[in-house]
Scaffold this motif. Structure first.
Motif, mmCIF file in Angstrom:
data_model
loop_
_atom_site.group_PDB
_atom_site.id
_atom_site.type_symbol
_atom_site.label_atom_id
_atom_site.label_comp_id
_atom_site.label_asym_id
_atom_site.label_seq_id
_atom_site.Cartn_x
_atom_site.Cartn_y
_atom_site.Cartn_z
ATOM 1 N N UNK A 265 9.587 13.770 6.400
ATOM 2 C CA UNK A 265 8.817 15.011 6.503
ATOM 3 C C UNK A 265 7.365 14.788 6.074
ATOM 4 N N UNK A 266 6.619 14.047 6.883
ATOM 5 C CA UNK A 266 5.204 13.803 6.589
ATOM 6 C C UNK A 266 4.350 14.974 7.068
ATOM 7 N N UNK A 267 3.241 15.185 6.381
ATOM 8 C CA UNK A 267 2.274 16.171 6.836
ATOM 9 C C UNK A 267 1.379 15.527 7.897
ATOM 10 N N UNK B 79 -0.235 15.244 12.038
ATOM 11 C CA UNK B 79 0.153 15.377 13.450
ATOM 12 C C UNK B 79 1.492 14.729 13.760
ATOM 13 N N UNK B 80 1.874 13.721 12.974
ATOM 14 C CA UNK B 80 3.138 13.013 13.230
ATOM 15 C C UNK B 80 4.003 13.037 11.982
ATOM 16 N N UNK B 81 5.294 13.345 12.171
ATOM 17 C CA UNK B 81 6.203 13.186 11.038
ATOM 18 C C UNK B 81 6.676 11.735 10.997
ATOM 19 N N UNK B 82 7.545 11.411 10.072
ATOM 20 C CA UNK B 82 7.988 10.032 9.904
ATOM 21 C C UNK B 82 8.732 9.492 11.116
ATOM 22 N N UNK B 83 9.473 10.380 11.792
ATOM 23 C CA UNK B 83 10.258 9.942 12.955
ATOM 24 C C UNK B 83 9.336 9.601 14.118
ATOM 25 N N UNK B 84 8.342 10.450 14.380
ATOM 26 C CA UNK B 84 7.377 10.161 15.450
ATOM 27 C C UNK B 84 6.589 8.888 15.146
ATOM 28 N N UNK B 85 6.254 8.711 13.877
ATOM 29 C CA UNK B 85 5.530 7.502 13.469
ATOM 30 C C UNK B 85 6.367 6.257 13.751
ATOM 31 N N UNK B 86 7.649 6.334 13.444
ATOM 32 C CA UNK B 86 8.545 5.202 13.679
ATOM 33 C C UNK B 86 8.702 4.933 15.168
ATOM 34 N N UNK C 64 0.804 -1.209 0.000
ATOM 35 C CA UNK C 64 0.000 0.000 0.000
ATOM 36 C C UNK C 64 0.839 1.261 0.000
ATOM 37 N N UNK C 65 0.156 2.366 -0.265
ATOM 38 C CA UNK C 65 0.756 3.695 -0.193
ATOM 39 C C UNK C 65 -0.113 4.517 0.742
ATOM 40 N N UNK C 66 0.465 5.075 1.793
ATOM 41 C CA UNK C 66 -0.284 5.929 2.717
ATOM 42 C C UNK C 66 0.461 7.246 2.878
ATOM 43 N N UNK C 67 -0.281 8.279 3.300
ATOM 44 C CA UNK C 67 0.300 9.623 3.315
ATOM 45 C C UNK C 67 0.503 10.200 4.704
ATOM 46 N N UNK C 68 -0.004 9.536 5.745
ATOM 47 C CA UNK C 68 0.148 10.072 7.102
ATOM 48 C C UNK C 68 0.657 8.988 8.053
#
Length: 369
Positions: free
Chosen positions: A58-60, A62-69, A33-37
């Protein structure tokens, strides 16, 4: 490529994400899949369990990629490779703290994408192997400690018997009658035999649980094997019981592990003798049923309380009604492991004060190793 891996793309620029997806597919990877947030990424990961995540830093949202990880690390150890166009030192430090499996700088070249993913997946597989080995080593350590603790407890009784009898023989040698001396010698000998049996059982069970006991099936004459075994048990411990063998079916061509079958039947028959009143009948019934052989041991003994049946095959567990009857609580655990190695099943029905019936079903022809 071998064992095509599925990859999740977390990228908020759709054109970039679609271009990466096309490149991955051309390289033989699957795209789950492809997701944007970040929120959608965590949800998609829990649903699809991808082999690897390509995560834009640099995701748009509430969370950027680092917080998501960082959140992902709390629920999964799926490897993450960061995607970035540029990043300052502080961002790089934050990203590094999440222990990513690589970085890719946009625009991404096909060769660099392939190389980074392959390195990340190989590193992940190597780490998983190390973790599994560490887990197995820890389990083995706990198992050995458990056996050592249980064995030290179980050895105390025979050791106490040996100590007390030897002290009495030493201190009162002149006062003891020959009959009493003989009784103490017999107690010492019985205690030594009990310890030796227990030690052999512990070693056998330990090898079975750690996967170190060999399974070596071969041609076996089932009828002759059972006849000789029953005769040996009758001569050793079953003289005061009526041991009977009932055979039904054709057994030529049977393939089983003779040593493991010996463990199974000697323990079951030995228990039947041990826990049955003298002069009662014990039956070993052997039946060929198409592609399996059923070995049933029926006694008229003390039976097993219902609450003990569930724990019957646990090491060192003994039923609450055994009283002073000697035993290690290891025999049935060894039986269960031996049956499992044959990929067979064992069943038990019992009624207190009436008797017990163990039924072991083994494949008629176990695959030759």
């Amino acid at each position: 490529m071998e064992n095509a891996k599925n990859i999740l793309i977390v990228e908020d620029e759709l054109i970039v994400a679609e271009d990466i997806a096309d490149t991955l597919r051309s390289l033989g990877y699957g795209v789950v899949g492809i997701v944007s947030t970040g929120e959608k990424a965590l949800q998609k990961i829990s649903q699809t369990s991808p082999s690897l995540v390509l995560m834009d830093i640099m995701l748009k949202g509430d969370m950027d990629g680092i917080e998501t990880t960082e959140k992902l690390r709390q629920q999964s150890d799926v490897p993450v490779v960061y995607l970035t166009a540029n990043a300052d030192d502080k961002t790089v430090q934050r990203a590094t703290a999440t222990e990513p499996y690589g970085y890719l700088v946009k625009p991404i070249e096909e060769k660099e994408l392939k190389r980074t993913i392959e390195i990340a997946l190989r590193r992940y597989q190597a780490e998983q192997k190390i973790k599994q080995q560490a887990k197995e080593a820890e389990e083995e350590r706990h198992r050995k400690n458990r056996y050592l603790s249980m064995a030290s407890h179980e050895f105390r009784t025979p050791l106490t018997t040996i100590l007390m009898s030897s002290q009495l023989l030493q201190q009162y040698e002149q006062k003891l009658t020959p009959e009493k001396k003989q009784r103490h010698f017999e107690r010492i000998q019985n205690a030594i035999t009990s310890m030796n049996t227990m030690l052999e059982d512990i070693l056998t069970l330990g090898r079975a649980e750690s996967g170190k006991i060999s399974f070596s099936p071969g041609a076996i004459n089932v009828v002759e094997f059972c006849q000789e075994l029953l005769e040996a048990i009758t001569q050793s411990t079953g003289r005061n019981h009526s041991l009977n063998l009932e055979i039904s079916g054709e057994f030529s061509g049977a393939i089983m592990d003779e040593k493991l079958l010996y463990h199974i039947l000697t323990n079951l028959l030995g228990n039947a003798v041990k826990y049955s009143p003298e002069k009662t009948k014990i039956i070993l019934e052997v039946v060929r049923c198409e592609n399996e052989v059923s070995f049933c041991v029926q006694d008229q003994g003390i039976g097993i309380p219902p609450e003990d049946v569930l724990k019957l095959f646990e090491a060192f567990h003994r039923a609450q009604n055994v009283g002073e009857i000697a035993g290690t609580g290891l025999g049935l655990a060894i039986v269960k492991r031996s049956v499992d190695l044959h990929k067979g099943v064992i069943e038990v029905t019992s009624k207190v004060g009436v008797g017990t019936r163990f039924t072991v079903k083994l494949p008629f022809q176990s695959p030759l190793s």
